[in-house]
Design a protein around this motif. Structure first.
Motif, PDB file in Angstrom:
ATOM      1  N   ILE A  44      39.464  63.294  -4.835  1.00 61.86           N
ATOM      2  CA  ILE A  44      39.375  61.684  -5.076  1.00 61.86           C
ATOM      3  C   ILE A  44      40.567  61.328  -6.277  1.00 61.86           C
ATOM      4  O   ILE A  44      41.331  60.584  -6.217  1.00 61.86           O
ATOM      5  N   PRO A  45      40.776  62.399  -7.288  1.00 61.29           N
ATOM      6  CA  PRO A  45      41.881  62.115  -8.318  1.00 61.29           C
ATOM      7  C   PRO A  45      43.071  62.168  -7.727  1.00 61.29           C
ATOM      8  O   PRO A  45      43.990  61.351  -7.967  1.00 61.29           O
ATOM      9  N   GLU A  46      43.114  62.871  -6.429  1.00 59.61           N
ATOM     10  CA  GLU A  46      44.658  62.724  -5.922  1.00 59.61           C
ATOM     11  C   GLU A  46      44.852  61.492  -5.198  1.00 59.61           C
ATOM     12  O   GLU A  46      45.867  60.967  -5.319  1.00 59.61           O
ATOM     13  N   TYR A  47      44.074  60.765  -4.855  1.00 62.37           N
ATOM     14  CA  TYR A  47      44.305  59.230  -4.361  1.00 62.37           C
ATOM     15  C   TYR A  47      44.667  58.550  -5.486  1.00 62.37           C
ATOM     16  O   TYR A  47      45.555  57.575  -5.253  1.00 62.37           O
ATOM     17  N   PHE A  48      44.076  58.784  -6.750  1.00 67.71           N
ATOM     18  CA  PHE A  48      44.372  57.870  -7.914  1.00 67.71           C
ATOM     19  C   PHE A  48      45.954  57.989  -8.049  1.00 67.71           C
ATOM     20  O   PHE A  48      46.543  57.048  -8.647  1.00 67.71           O
TER      21      PHE A  48
END
Lengths: 70, 620
Positions: B108-112
């Motif tokens: 999920i952080p990669e999406y950010f």
């Protein structure tokens, strides 16, 4: 039992939740994420609406039976 | 020390269960050869396998205790949180799921980072890690509390033993072990919950004048306890509108869009459509069953209290209802099995979260810091080490959560503190192109600050209270989620209008407006949507270049595929659920019908066996 216990939560759930559901469905339709021209997506539209009414039916049924037993 | 429950037979059953699961999980370790296998199971599994393994992830050990308690106090409305997840399914199935799958997001952080900035990724990483590790600690605490009453071992030692047991199979197996142990534990959970329900109904038949257990249950609950939704705005600690905003809105979005463990499970599906099937089946079929599984001890307990005086203690604490009812209605050995199911719930939830946490540590901290220069083997070794470190931190956090009044309260604090900023960040990021990088960081920081203000000054939450009573000294509970969502979204929207948005080009594939382009981005060339039929073939080893396989011209015609299209090849035994399978690309065809040429690496990766037929179908 009064309205606050029985039908108000039901209307709130499927009213406010229903707005989120319909907005979401509209958004994926307008952006082309869901395409009615694809046969497989047509099935998914049915499943999405079936899910909404399935839960509404279950909740309504139990409220009706609970009121009947009082 | 409190009274020790259960018999020696129960204790043996619980230990045997731990041993079987550890062996089962360790066996599937052989299927994890790369970090992709370790975290995502190689993106190869069938929907039904993903579905059952999700069951065990969704039901934590705290679920049995928490929902039985509410079921005992309030009746059927304990099922509310399991039956309000459908509203965001359109956006999840056709918005978020294709984005994470086709953009090959590792976390999920990669999406950010892709959608916003590296700074946004770091803050999201911190918040998600805190959330998951804390969640693991709560799982450890819940099970240790139950086992402490059975074995009499000190609580913290029990926590450590549980952590070691789950480490053994997780450490070697990664996502594949998680999926397969969760598969078996999912069945056990459902079976144990329904067994408890059946035994409870039998108990009612044997101890009341009723001939039907269901009739006895129904007649021994008050009309209010039969309602499926709680009273609109009272009492303060269990009301419909508060739980709707905390669980139905923030919780559902958090669970579907931000639960790294769940996301990784969907990433392990062999296609987006298989992921959709798994998610829809889970919400439509499995969640209602799960609601019965986790709540029924409370309903049975209430009916027993009303119809069989003296069977349960008059002063029975609601928190103890699950263990007390299970102990009352089961025989020795069966009680052990029910507690083993509680263990199953813990192990399956915590293993998913531990795997997800180590994925975040490798994908969002280690790889960016080392600029992805280390080998896959080294990263795999570090992923295993990270999973151990995560558990050590979780064990250290247990005393902190043990200081809350109840596990329910600790869990509620968690959701209300960590979910809203992330929910707003990811939701506006997907569905609003104008939403800016500065705005998402402001949402995290300023939003969190306003949330803390709301906790300190409950009068700020009053306008959102829907008439819920303010408890002196304790503030508002669930409805605080509405305030938190409102302030986080407000900050995000206002800051967006005063800052410059990212260029459209930078957002390609990262918002719902680009879903129709995702398949092409994933494949790297134009897609072939023509419908074809699967073929059954045997394989021969022949190296054709990286990821390439070759079919006969006739088989290509049946599949309706062209050179460069993507193909999914699996062992033709359906019940393996894609365990033995590979993804590949069609090379130039040959003339040998019923045969596929593939490299030795592909054969080994798919674990294909000589002379056992394979089934091949076009992906896109």
């Amino acid at each position: 039992m009064n309205f606050y216990q029985t039908w108000l939560p039901f209307f709130y759930l499927y009213g406010v939740g229903g707005i989120a559901f319909l907005l979401g469905t509209f958004l994926i339709y307008k952006t082309g994420a869901l395409r009615v021209s694809y046969e497989i997506h047509k099935k998914w539209i049915w499943i999405l609406f079936y899910g909404y009414f399935f839960y509404a039916f279950i909740h309504a049924l139990f409220i009706y039976l609970a009121i009947g037993s009082s | 020390m409190e009274n020790i429950l259960g018999t020696n037979l129960d204790r043996i059953v619980i230990l045997a269960y731990f041993a079987v699961v550890m062996g089962f999980g360790a066996y599937f370790g052989k299927y994890s050869k790369t970090t992709s296998d370790y975290f995502f199971g190689g993106r190869r599994f069938a929907w039904w396998l993903i579905t059952i393994s999700i069951v065990a992830t969704g039901i934590g050990s705290h679920s049995f205790v928490k929902y039985s308690t509410k079921a005992y106090q309030y009746g059927f409305s304990s099922t509310m949180t399991y039956m309000n997840d459908w509203f965001f399914m359109p956006l999840f199935l056709f918005g978020w799921l294709p984005i994470i799958y086709y953009m090959k997001l590792g976390s999920i952080p990669e999406y950010f980072e892709k959608r916003f900035s590296r700074e946004a990724r770091y803050i999201a990483t911190f918040m998600i890690l805190m959330y998951m590790i804390g969640y693991i600690a709560i799982q450890f605490l819940t099970l240790a509390t139950a086992l402490y009453k059975i074995y009499g071992i000190p609580l913290m030692l029990t926590v450590v033993l549980i952590a070691i047991a789950t480490t053994i199979y997780m450490h070697f197996g990664g996502q594949t072990s998680v999926i397969f142990t969760d598969l078996i534990q999912g069945f056990i959970l459902i079976f144990a919950g329904l067994l408890l329900f059946t035994l409870g109904l039998n108990f009612l038949v044997e101890n009341t004048p009723y001939a039907s257990g269901l009739k006895a249950l129904w007649d021994n609950l008050t009309p209010a306890e039969k309602l499926p939704l709680a009273n609109f705005n009272s009492p303060p600690d269990f009301n419909f509108v508060g739980i709707f905003w905390q669980d139905g809105i923030a919780g559902s979005i958090g669970f579907l869009f931000l639960n790294q463990g769940l996301i990784m499970r969907f990433m392990a599906a062999r296609s987006v459509n298989e992921g959709r099937k798994a998610a829809a089946f889970n919400v439509l079929v499995i969640l209602p069953i799960s609601a019965i599984v986790v709540s029924n001890a409370g309903w049975i307990g209430k009916a027993i209290s009303n119809s069989v005086p003296g069977a349960l203690p008059i002063d029975l604490a609601p928190n103890d209802v699950f263990v007390s009812v299970a102990n009352l209605i089961t025989s020795p050995g069966v009680f052990g099995f029910i507690i083993a199911a509680l263990c199953a719930a813990l192990m399956s939830t915590s293993d998913t979260l531990v795997n997800a946490s180590s994925s975040v540590i490798i994908n969002d901290i280690y790889r960016p810091l080392t600029k992805n220069k280390s080998s896959d083997e080294e990263q795999l070794r570090l992923a295993r080490l990270a999973s151990v470190v995560v558990k050590v931190i979780a064990v250290c956090l247990v005393p902190f959560f043990n200081s809350f009044e109840s596990i329910y309260e600790a869990h509620g604090w968690f959701h209300s503190t960590f979910t809203p900023p992330l929910v707003v960040g990811v939701f506006l990021g997907i569905f609003w192109k104008r939403f800016t990088s500065t705005a998402v960081i402001a949402t995290f920081i300023l939003g969190a600050f306003l949330m803390i203000l709301g906790q300190m000054y409950p009068s700020l939450i009053s306008p959102f209270s829907h008439g819920i009573e303010l408890r002196p000294g304790r503030g508002y509970s669930y409805i605080g989620a509405l305030y938190n969502l409102f302030v986080c979204a407000g900050v995000g929207v206002i800051v967006t209008f005063f800052t410059k948005p990212n260029a459209d080009k930078q957002l390609t594939g990262l918002t719902v407006f680009d879903i129709h382009k995702l398949k092409k981005i994933f494949k790297g060339s134009s897609i072939n949507e023509a419908t074809g039929k699967p073929v059954v073939v045997n394989f021969k080893v022949k190296d054709l270049g990286k990821d390439m396989v070759s079919f006969s011209k006739d088989d290509m015609k049946t599949i309706n595929a062209n050179k460069g299209d993507l193909v999914y090849i699996q062992d033709s035994r359906w019940w393996l659920g894609g365990l033995k399978s590979i993804h590949a690309t069609f090379a130039d065809p040959h003339d040998e019908n019923g045969v596929v040429y593939m490299s030795e690496v592909q054969r080994d990766s798919g674990m294909f066996i000589d002379n056992l037929p394979l089934k091949a179908e076009k992906e896109m």
